[in-house]
Design an enzyme around this catalytic site. Sequence first.
Site, PDB file in Angstrom:
ATOM      1  N   ALA A 164      -2.410 -32.961  35.941  1.00  9.20           N
ATOM      2  CA  ALA A 164      -0.980 -32.705  35.881  1.00  9.20           C
ATOM      3  C   ALA A 164      -0.256 -33.618  36.864  1.00  9.20           C
ATOM      4  O   ALA A 164      -0.638 -33.718  38.028  1.00  9.20           O
ATOM      5  CB  ALA A 164      -0.701 -31.239  36.224  1.00  9.20           C
ATOM      6  N   HIS A 165       0.785 -34.307  36.374  1.00  8.39           N
ATOM      7  CA  HIS A 165       1.536 -35.184  37.252  1.00  8.39           C
ATOM      8  C   HIS A 165       2.886 -35.518  36.643  1.00  8.39           C
ATOM      9  O   HIS A 165       3.099 -35.336  35.447  1.00  8.39           O
ATOM     10  CB  HIS A 165       0.768 -36.472  37.543  1.00  8.39           C
ATOM     11  CG  HIS A 165       0.596 -37.353  36.335  1.00  8.39           C
ATOM     12  ND1 HIS A 165      -0.393 -37.131  35.414  1.00  8.39           N
ATOM     13  CD2 HIS A 165       1.292 -38.416  35.895  1.00  8.39           C
ATOM     14  CE1 HIS A 165      -0.300 -38.044  34.455  1.00  8.39           C
ATOM     15  NE2 HIS A 165       0.720 -38.841  34.712  1.00  8.39           N
ATOM     16  N   ALA A 166       3.788 -36.014  37.467  1.00 10.61           N
ATOM     17  CA  ALA A 166       5.062 -36.550  36.989  1.00 10.61           C
ATOM     18  C   ALA A 166       5.241 -37.916  37.629  1.00 10.61           C
ATOM     19  O   ALA A 166       4.371 -38.384  38.371  1.00 10.61           O
ATOM     20  CB  ALA A 166       6.206 -35.619  37.374  1.00 10.61           C
TER      21      ALA A 166
END
Lengths: 90, 145
Positions: free
Chosen positions: B65-67
């Site tokens: 999970a990342h942005a």
Amino acid sequence: MKIYAVCGAGIGTSVLLKSNADRVLAAMGVEAEVQAVSIADAISAESLAQIVLITPELQEQIKDIRSEVIPIDNIFNLEEIEQKLTAALS
Amino acid sequence: MLAQAFGPNSIAHHLEVTDWEGAISSAVALLEADLRVTYEYLAEVLAMNQKLGPYFVVAPGIAIAHAAPGVGVLETGMALLRLEEPVVSGSNNDPVRLVFAFCAVDSDSHIELLASFAQVMSAEGNMNRLLNEPDLTIIRNLLTA
């Protein structure tokens, strides 16, 4: 030859994909420049990539581009990456 | 390098996660516990998930999970949440047992870090070892050796 490794932001998944694609291409003896980019860059009309590596969920969003699109199901599976790149390059 | 990316609170079990967004939230909370991100980062990651679907489920059972770098990021870091009960994300790689969270301060300082991470995860047998290992100390050693 230019290859794009694509993800949503162009900083996480795509960098992992680039890293493994680089290793596979080096082992195959293929000279190519792999660049980690965002979807927007991959869709861009100025895209020079011959091949685009992408995770399957994002594939639908870039289906109308000129580059050959290769979905990678498991980005940590070097064999999968090698098989698909070999098929695309032959 | 990986040893620095995984802060002291960054690797944990979670017993009470029941859905995909809950799993993302709990994994990102580990980054917050190590002061790598502020509360704002979670909204960025969830927005990415909503916009693009579960594309960061990158291997069978494994998500990252990342942005994008920037909003809410204090320091580049990684975290890992191991779910006792795997969750369904909608990806072909479901069910997800290991939820990594990742944040970067800018667009280039983390390239080497992720290259090392890719190398560890791609090494023969390592993915299965991680998926099946309940001991967090052994997991940390595997990831940061």
